[in-house]
Design an enzyme around this catalytic site. Structure first.
Site, mmCIF file in Angstrom:
data_model
loop_
_atom_site.group_PDB
_atom_site.id
_atom_site.type_symbol
_atom_site.label_atom_id
_atom_site.label_comp_id
_atom_site.label_asym_id
_atom_site.label_seq_id
_atom_site.Cartn_x
_atom_site.Cartn_y
_atom_site.Cartn_z
ATOM 1 N N PHE A 230 -3.180 7.097 48.161
ATOM 2 C CA PHE A 230 -4.058 6.354 49.086
ATOM 3 C C PHE A 230 -3.198 5.389 49.909
ATOM 4 O O PHE A 230 -3.466 4.186 49.990
ATOM 5 C CB PHE A 230 -5.154 5.582 48.331
ATOM 6 C CG PHE A 230 -5.863 6.378 47.268
ATOM 7 C CD1 PHE A 230 -6.915 7.218 47.613
ATOM 8 C CD2 PHE A 230 -5.489 6.297 45.939
ATOM 9 C CE1 PHE A 230 -7.582 7.962 46.634
ATOM 10 C CE2 PHE A 230 -6.135 7.031 44.962
ATOM 11 C CZ PHE A 230 -7.188 7.867 45.321
ATOM 12 N N CYS A 339 -10.416 -2.707 44.296
ATOM 13 C CA CYS A 339 -10.833 -3.739 45.257
ATOM 14 C C CYS A 339 -12.357 -3.788 45.364
ATOM 15 O O CYS A 339 -12.899 -4.356 46.304
ATOM 16 C CB CYS A 339 -10.208 -3.481 46.633
ATOM 17 S SG CYS A 339 -10.703 -1.931 47.387
#
Length: 395
Positions: A230, A339
Site C-alpha cells: 500500500f 489508521c
C-alpha cells in the site's frame, strides 16, 4: 456575548461538555431555534437555561462541533488567535521554520481546538480541508486569518474538501486554490523530496502523519530486502532507500500511486536500480512472493471509517497481518499500522496477536507507534488518537 441562534439540550446532557468534550450528539438536543440551518454557528444552552458552548451545527450524529466554551463571537480575531496558537506549537516542536523539513500539519481538528478543520503545509502551499459544513462556510475567513498569521511562510492556499464534507450536505464544492496558485508541488521532509498530489491524492496529498515512523524504518533498513505494501506515494520506500536497503519493492493497486512512487524515488535516487514498483493487489502479491523479504511495511487505508464496519475491519487486519507474518523471513521486521479511528489500539494489537498465533511465528514487539506531535490529541477528546502501529521482530 454572541447573538447566535440557540440549541437547547435535554436535562443531564451537558455532562460531557462540562468535561470540555468538543462534540454534541443529536440525541442530546431537546429543541433548537427553527431558522437554524446546517453550517450555522450556534449557541448551546443547558436545560437550566445557561450558556455552555458555541460551535458549528450539522445534521447527523455529531450535531455540534464546539469551537469555544466561552460566549464569544467567532470572528477574524478568533481564527487568528487559534491559528497562531497552532503555529506556535509547531515552531516549539521544531517542525515549522525548519530548513530541512517544510512538510507538517498546522491544524489537526479537535487536537488544535478547531474541530472539522485540517491544514497541512507543503513548502509555500497550505492545503486546507473541511470535515464539517461549518468550516466550509467559514473557509474564506479561515484562509484570510491563515495568510495573516503565517506572515509570508505560505504563498498559496489550496482548498480540498470534495471528499471530506458530508455527502448529504447541500454544498457545492470544487477543489482549487482560494489564495495564490501555480504552486511548486515538491515538498521537503527530513531532507528528502516528495511530489505532493494535492489535486487528486488521498488526504491532503501526502501522509504527513507517518513522518517519524518513516524515520524509524530508515534505521532498520540497512542491507535488508524491503516490501512496502500500500505504498501510495512511496514515503516508506524513499526512507528505506536512504537507509541502505539492499532492494525495495513498492506495491499498490493504484497506477497513479505507482507513478508517484517512481517519480519520488527517481527525484531522490536518480538511476538507482534497487527499487521496483508493482501495480497489483496486496493479497495477491504476497501470495506470489513467499519468504523473499526481511522487512515488510503494512500500511493499508482505513478498513473502518465508522463503528458499523468494526467487525469486518478487524477480520481484515487479522488476514493482512497473517499474510505478512506467514511470509516474512526469519529474523525479519514487520511494521504494521491501522489508521482506522473506529479501531482502538487494544483491538488492533489483539488482531495482530491473533494473526501471529495463526501464522505460528514467534513474535516480539519492538516499538508501539502512534501519530506524531503535529497531530496532537486533545486531552478531552481521546477519539483523536487514530494512528496505531507496531514494529515486530519475527523469528
Amino acid at each position: 456575548m454572541s447573538n447566535y441562534k440557540s440549541i437547547y439540550l435535554k436535562r443531564g446532557k451537558d455532562d460531557s461538555l462540562k468535561r470540555f468534550h468538543p462534540w454534541i450528539f443529536s440525541g442530546a438536543i431537546h429543541h433548537m431555534d427553527e431558522t437554524i440551518i446546517e453550517g450555522d454557528t450556534v449557541r448551546v444552552i443547558t436545560s437550566d437555561g445557561d450558556f455552555i458552548a458555541v460551535g458549528h451545527y450539522q445534521k447527523g450524529s455529531i450535531a455540534v462541533r464546539v469551537l469555544s466554551f466561552q460566549d464569544i463571537v467567532i470572528d477574524s480575531a478568533f481564527w487568528e488567535e487559534y491559528l497562531k496558537s497552532a503555529l506556535k506549537m509547531r515552531i516549539a516542536i521544531g517542525l515549522a521554520d525548519n530548513p530541512n523539513n517544510n512538510t507538517y500539519r498546522l491544524v489537526h481538528g479537535e487536537g488544535d481546538n478547531l474541530p472539522g478543520l485540517v491544514i497541512d503545509c507543503y513548502g509555500k502551499t497550505a492545503v486546507m480541508q473541511a470535515h464539517s459544513v461549518g468550516m466550509h462556510v467559514n473557509r474564506h475567513d479561515v484562509c484570510d486569518a491563515l495568510v495573516k498569521i503565517m506572515d509570508g511562510r505560505i504563498q498559496n492556499v489550496f482548498y480540498k474538501s470534495e471528499t471530506t464534507l458530508p455527502f448529504k450536505a447541500n454544498v457545492e464544492q470544487e477543489n482549487g486554490f482560494i489564495y495564490g496558485g501555480d504552486a511548486d508541488n515538491v515538498a521537503i521532509e527530513n531532507n528528502l523530496k516528495f511530489h505532493i498530489d494535492w489535486l487528486k491524492g488521498q488526504k491532503t496529498g501526502f501522509f504527513v502523519d507517518q513522518r517519524e515512523n518513516r524515520s524509524l524504518l530508515e534505521k532498520y533498513s540497512k542491507n535488508r530486502s524491503v516490501l512496502n505494501m500500500f505504498c501510495y506515494t512511496g514515503g516508506f520506500s524513499v526512507y528505506a532507500m536512504r537507509g541502505g536497503a539492499e532492494l525495495v519493492h513498492s506495491v499498490d493497486s493504484s497506477a497513479k500511486a505507482i507513478e508517484l512512487t517512481n517519480a519520488n524515488i527517481e527525484m531522490n535516487f536518480p538511476g538507482d536500480n534497487r527499487h521496483q514498483a508493482y501495480c497489483e493487489d496486496a493479497f495477491k502479491y504476497m501470495d506470489e512472493h513467499d519468504d523473499k523479504y526481511d522487512l515488510i511495511i503494512l500500511d493499508p487505508p482505513a478498513f473502518a471509517k465508522h463503528r458499523s464496519a468494526l467487525h469486518n475491519a478487524l477480520k481484515g487486519y487479522i488476514r493482512l497481518n497473517y499474510k505478512g507474518l506467514q511470509r516474512i523471513k526469519h529474523g525479519g521486521i514487520l511494521f504494521t499500522f491501522s489508521c482506522s479511528q473506529a479501531v482502538n489500539k487494544d483491538q488492533f494489537r489483539a488482531a495482530v496477536f491473533t494473526a501471529a498465533a495463526q501464522a505460528k511465528r514467534r513474535v516480539r514487539i519492538l516499538h508501539q507507534l502512534h501519530q506524531p506531535a503535529d497531530h496532537p490529541i486533545n486531552i478531552y477528546h481521546p477519539e483523536g488518537e487514530y494512528l496505531k502501529g507496531l514494529v515486530l521482530y519475527v523469528e
